[in-house]
Scaffold this motif. Sequence first.
Motif, mmCIF file in Angstrom:
data_model
loop_
_atom_site.group_PDB
_atom_site.id
_atom_site.type_symbol
_atom_site.label_atom_id
_atom_site.label_comp_id
_atom_site.label_asym_id
_atom_site.label_seq_id
_atom_site.Cartn_x
_atom_site.Cartn_y
_atom_site.Cartn_z
ATOM 1 N N LYS A 152 0.843 -1.203 0.000
ATOM 2 C CA LYS A 152 0.000 0.000 0.000
ATOM 3 C C LYS A 152 0.874 1.246 0.000
ATOM 4 N N ASP A 153 0.232 2.377 -0.283
ATOM 5 C CA ASP A 153 0.955 3.651 -0.301
ATOM 6 C C ASP A 153 1.696 3.866 1.018
ATOM 7 N N GLY A 154 2.954 4.300 0.916
ATOM 8 C CA GLY A 154 3.754 4.567 2.104
ATOM 9 C C GLY A 154 4.652 3.418 2.489
ATOM 10 N N ASP A 155 4.350 2.214 2.036
ATOM 11 C CA ASP A 155 5.231 1.075 2.308
ATOM 12 C C ASP A 155 6.568 1.302 1.619
ATOM 13 N N VAL A 156 7.621 0.781 2.225
ATOM 14 C CA VAL A 156 8.972 0.979 1.685
ATOM 15 C C VAL A 156 9.435 -0.276 0.962
ATOM 16 N N ILE A 157 9.966 -0.094 -0.242
ATOM 17 C CA ILE A 157 10.596 -1.183 -0.986
ATOM 18 C C ILE A 157 12.064 -0.824 -1.179
ATOM 19 N N GLU A 158 12.831 -1.731 -1.749
ATOM 20 C CA GLU A 158 14.255 -1.479 -1.996
ATOM 21 C C GLU A 158 14.563 -1.659 -3.474
ATOM 22 N N LEU A 159 15.357 -0.729 -3.992
ATOM 23 C CA LEU A 159 15.705 -0.718 -5.410
ATOM 24 C C LEU A 159 17.202 -0.920 -5.593
ATOM 25 N N GLY A 160 17.560 -1.744 -6.576
ATOM 26 C CA GLY A 160 18.958 -1.882 -6.945
ATOM 27 C C GLY A 160 19.355 -0.786 -7.920
ATOM 28 N N ALA A 161 20.574 -0.849 -8.404
ATOM 29 C CA ALA A 161 21.063 0.163 -9.343
ATOM 30 C C ALA A 161 20.382 0.011 -10.701
ATOM 31 N N VAL A 162 20.263 1.121 -11.408
ATOM 32 C CA VAL A 162 19.711 1.101 -12.765
ATOM 33 C C VAL A 162 20.680 0.357 -13.677
ATOM 34 N N MET A 163 20.136 -0.515 -14.517
ATOM 35 C CA MET A 163 20.967 -1.354 -15.381
ATOM 36 C C MET A 163 20.563 -1.213 -16.840
ATOM 37 N N GLY A 164 21.457 -1.654 -17.709
ATOM 38 C CA GLY A 164 21.194 -1.665 -19.140
ATOM 39 C C GLY A 164 21.462 -0.328 -19.808
ATOM 40 N N ARG A 165 21.614 -0.385 -21.132
ATOM 41 C CA ARG A 165 21.840 0.841 -21.906
ATOM 42 C C ARG A 165 20.535 1.475 -22.357
ATOM 43 N N GLY A 166 19.441 0.701 -22.280
ATOM 44 C CA GLY A 166 18.170 1.203 -22.782
ATOM 45 C C GLY A 166 18.122 1.138 -24.294
ATOM 46 N N PHE A 167 17.076 1.725 -24.865
ATOM 47 C CA PHE A 167 16.941 1.761 -26.320
ATOM 48 C C PHE A 167 17.918 2.780 -26.891
ATOM 49 N N ILE A 299 17.242 -2.281 -35.329
ATOM 50 C CA ILE A 299 16.220 -3.035 -34.599
ATOM 51 C C ILE A 299 16.593 -2.983 -33.121
ATOM 52 N N LEU A 300 15.931 -2.152 -32.351
ATOM 53 C CA LEU A 300 16.330 -1.852 -30.991
ATOM 54 C C LEU A 300 15.602 -2.749 -29.988
ATOM 55 N N LYS A 301 16.375 -3.234 -28.998
ATOM 56 C CA LYS A 301 15.830 -4.020 -27.896
ATOM 57 C C LYS A 301 16.455 -3.505 -26.617
#
Length: 303
Positions: A152-167, A299-301
């Motif tokens: 629910k809103d306000g709950d805390v999660i944990e995020l790792g570092a941003v990965m990949g080069r993207g499109f 052809i981007l992925k």
Amino acid sequence: MSTLTVSSASHPLLRLPSLPHAPFSSSMPSLPFPLPLRLLRRRLSSLSAAAVRPDSAAAVWTPAPLTLISPASSDASLFHLSVDLSDAPDLASGYTAPGQYLQVRVPSSAGEAKPAFLAIASPPPLAIGESRFEFLVKRVPGSTADLLCGMKDGDVIELGAVMGRGFEIEKISPPDAVNTVFIFATGSGISPIRALIESGFSANKRTDVRLYYGARNLQRMAYQERFKDWESTGVRIIPVFSRPDDSWKGEKGYIQTAFFRAKQILNPSSTGAVLCGHKQMTEDVTSVLVADGVSKDKILKNF
């Protein structure tokens, strides 16, 4: 059988360097000698692998509160998640291109459920002027994604570092050089496509930009409320349902077959594509595009 007798103190193969991720103890494991050559090689190989294996416990996790969690489809198989990164500017600044992704975990489940890999659905923060990440999460029973959808809103999660080069949008730029772009997305693979469209890739300056968006049916299709805005940027949206109800009069089946029926590649040298979704779809579409003369570089992925 040939054997090899060596001294662990003098033989150069046994003087393994210290590595930052897994430093060796000052006392090397004892080796029984004489040792058959093939067994010695196997032992050395296993020691080297242990030395360079990343330590997952050393990963950096950034806590962040949820600011939104709500169903993204009428059957609640997909959920919208929004995470506030006001206190994590370094993490926010790591997101620079649509198509990047990261790991997400629920702190209370660490060690019990594997972190989920999620593509970032919102445009990069610099493009929208806000410090938040948005995600589209497919609910899978018993997984971290399932836990996330139950928060629910306000709950805390944990995020790792941003990965990949993207499109790598520069490969289909400038728009007058690549004036036809076909976009393909299935299921929750629409997440990074949303980020691409809303961050802008000059769709309205191109001759033909089409999004083939596949889902099981209308009840499982996210972002319908955004279609009008997307089309205003120059993207023509073609929904394709694999299991529609009888009232559906549009495209049916799989998006690759819908594309095969409709495709009109007038000039392969000025055609590009962006793909995100099921592996079979990406392989089928790539094969057809390449066979028709479209360069693989265009052809981007996002993987």
